[in-house]
Design an enzyme around this catalytic site. Structure first.
Site, PDB file in Angstrom:
ATOM      1  CG  ASP A 165       1.870  -5.790   0.123  1.00 30.36           C
ATOM      2  OD1 ASP A 165       2.250  -6.404   1.136  1.00 30.36           O
ATOM      3  OD2 ASP A 165       0.965  -4.949   0.128  1.00 30.36           O
ATOM      4  CG  ASP A 177       5.428  -1.911  -3.950  1.00 33.90           C
ATOM      5  OD1 ASP A 177       4.323  -1.545  -3.547  1.00 33.90           O
ATOM      6  OD2 ASP A 177       5.679  -3.090  -4.305  1.00 33.90           O
TER       7      ASP A 177
HETATM    8  C1  XBP Z   1      -0.056  -4.716  -3.140  1.00 35.54           C
HETATM    9  C2  XBP Z   1      -1.498  -4.879  -2.953  1.00 35.54           C
HETATM   10  C3  XBP Z   1      -2.122  -4.936  -1.623  1.00 35.54           C
HETATM   11  C4  XBP Z   1      -2.096  -6.218  -0.861  1.00 35.54           C
HETATM   12  C5  XBP Z   1      -3.201  -6.257   0.153  1.00 35.54           C
HETATM   13  O1  XBP Z   1       0.309  -3.438  -2.728  1.00 35.54           O
HETATM   14  O2  XBP Z   1      -2.221  -4.890  -3.926  1.00 35.54           O
HETATM   15  O3  XBP Z   1      -3.464  -4.707  -1.875  1.00 35.54           O
HETATM   16  O4  XBP Z   1      -2.225  -7.313  -1.739  1.00 35.54           O
HETATM   17  O5  XBP Z   1      -3.250  -5.170   0.977  1.00 35.54           O
HETATM   18  P1  XBP Z   1       1.782  -2.788  -3.018  1.00 35.54           P
HETATM   19  P2  XBP Z   1      -4.670  -4.696   1.618  1.00 35.54           P
HETATM   20  O6  XBP Z   1       2.536  -3.686  -3.937  1.00 35.54           O
HETATM   21  O7  XBP Z   1       1.467  -1.449  -3.635  1.00 35.54           O
HETATM   22  O8  XBP Z   1       2.449  -2.654  -1.671  1.00 35.54           O
HETATM   23  O9  XBP Z   1      -5.515  -5.916   1.809  1.00 35.54           O
HETATM   24  O10 XBP Z   1      -4.318  -4.038   2.920  1.00 35.54           O
HETATM   25  O11 XBP Z   1      -5.316  -3.725   0.645  1.00 35.54           O
HETATM   26 MG    MG Z   2       4.116  -4.451  -4.929  1.00 33.51          MG
END
Ligand code: XBP
Ligand code: MG
Length: 251
Positions: free
Chosen positions: A10, A8
């Site tokens: 973020d 993953d």
């Molecule tokens: C986490 C998310 C993302 C970011 C924002 O994603 O929910 O939406 O907060 O990204 P993950 P965008 O943990 O799956 O990586 O604004 O580009 O959508």
């Molecule tokens: Mg995440």
């Protein structure tokens, strides 16, 4: 046998939310002339919805903020989100968002051992490219065989679609892969795709329900800076390595 690690982005590769995505959203709001501001606590609540565009829509529906008269709400949200991505990429370029402990070490070990690497995330594809380039260098983009991101699948996490898409591209079964995640929505997504999941929690997700994860840890740990076990399996050396991931796979 372990064949691939699915990361993953973020909250897992880096703590991008509090000081990356959140201020980027706020800069976009300011630029658009709207008086919205997402403070740290509000943003923590909004993280229950994955995807930036989906998060903005949820905010409008649940928080009733003042909204300019717009002809097409979808289009307006998409434009606002595009501005947010621009600000987020600029923040990444400044180099202020480092990888979390153990991430670079585990990626390097996996590469040495010829394990395959992939990304499965709800964030926008440019954000992944920007983070990898800013932290590991542009050459690191080639280390990941699949970078599955954003709107490539219609249903974002907690739906399993992004993990199913990644497995299909890798031509691997879930039993040959481990997913590394940081959130409830991420664990649900990966488990629905039948994957083994290791969680590295962060301040925003530490209270989440991580049922179904094989291990919940503070981070991936480093040889000189062991991780803390929160629940589930404990890495014997105090850090997550490929042997530990293989050990977590089902019998
Ligand atoms: C986490 C998310 C993302 C970011 C924002 O994603 O929910 O939406 O907060 O990204 P993950 P965008 O943990 O799956 O990586 O604004 O580009 O959508
Ligand atoms: Mg995440």
């Amino acid at each position: 046998m372990l064949k691939a690690i699915l990361f993953d982005v973020d909250g897992t590769l880096a703590d991008t939310e509090r000081n990356g995505h959140r201020p980027a959203f706020n800069l976009a709001f300011k630029e658009a002339g709207i008086n919205w501001h997402w403070d740290e606590d509000t943003y923590g609540e909004l993280l229950s919805v994955t995807g930036g565009k989906e998060r903005i829509r949820y905010y409008i529906e649940q928080y009733n903020p003042s909204l300019p008269k717009v002809r097409d709400l979808d289009e307006w949200i998409a434009g606002l989100h595009q501005a947010k991505t621009k600000h987020y990429l600029a923040l990444l370029k400044k180099g202020d968002i480092p990888l979390r402990p153990g991430v670079a070490r585990l990626i390097n070990e996996a590469r040495d051992k010829n394990l395959r690497l992939a990304i499965a995330t709800t964030t926008t594809p440019e954000n992944v490219t920007g983070l990898l380039t800013a932290t590991l260098g542009a050459q690191s983009l080639d280390w990941f065989e699949v970078i599955a991101a954003g709107d490539i699948v219609p249903a974002k996490k907690p739906a399993p679609d992004i993990y199913n898409y990644t497995l299909e591209k890798l031509q691997l079964s879930a039993k040959e892969c481990v997913a590394i995640e940081d959130s409830h929505n991420g664990v649900v997504s990966a488990r629905q795709a039948d994957l083994t999941v290791i969680v590295t929690a962060n301040p925003y997700t530490i209270g989440d329900d991580f049922s179904g994860a094989s291990a919940v840890l503070s981070d991936l740990g480093e040889p000189e800076r062991p991780c803390q076990r929160i629940s589930g399996c404990e890495p014997t050396h105090g850090y997550v390595d490929c042997a530990f991931l293989g050990y977590c796979l089902p019998g």
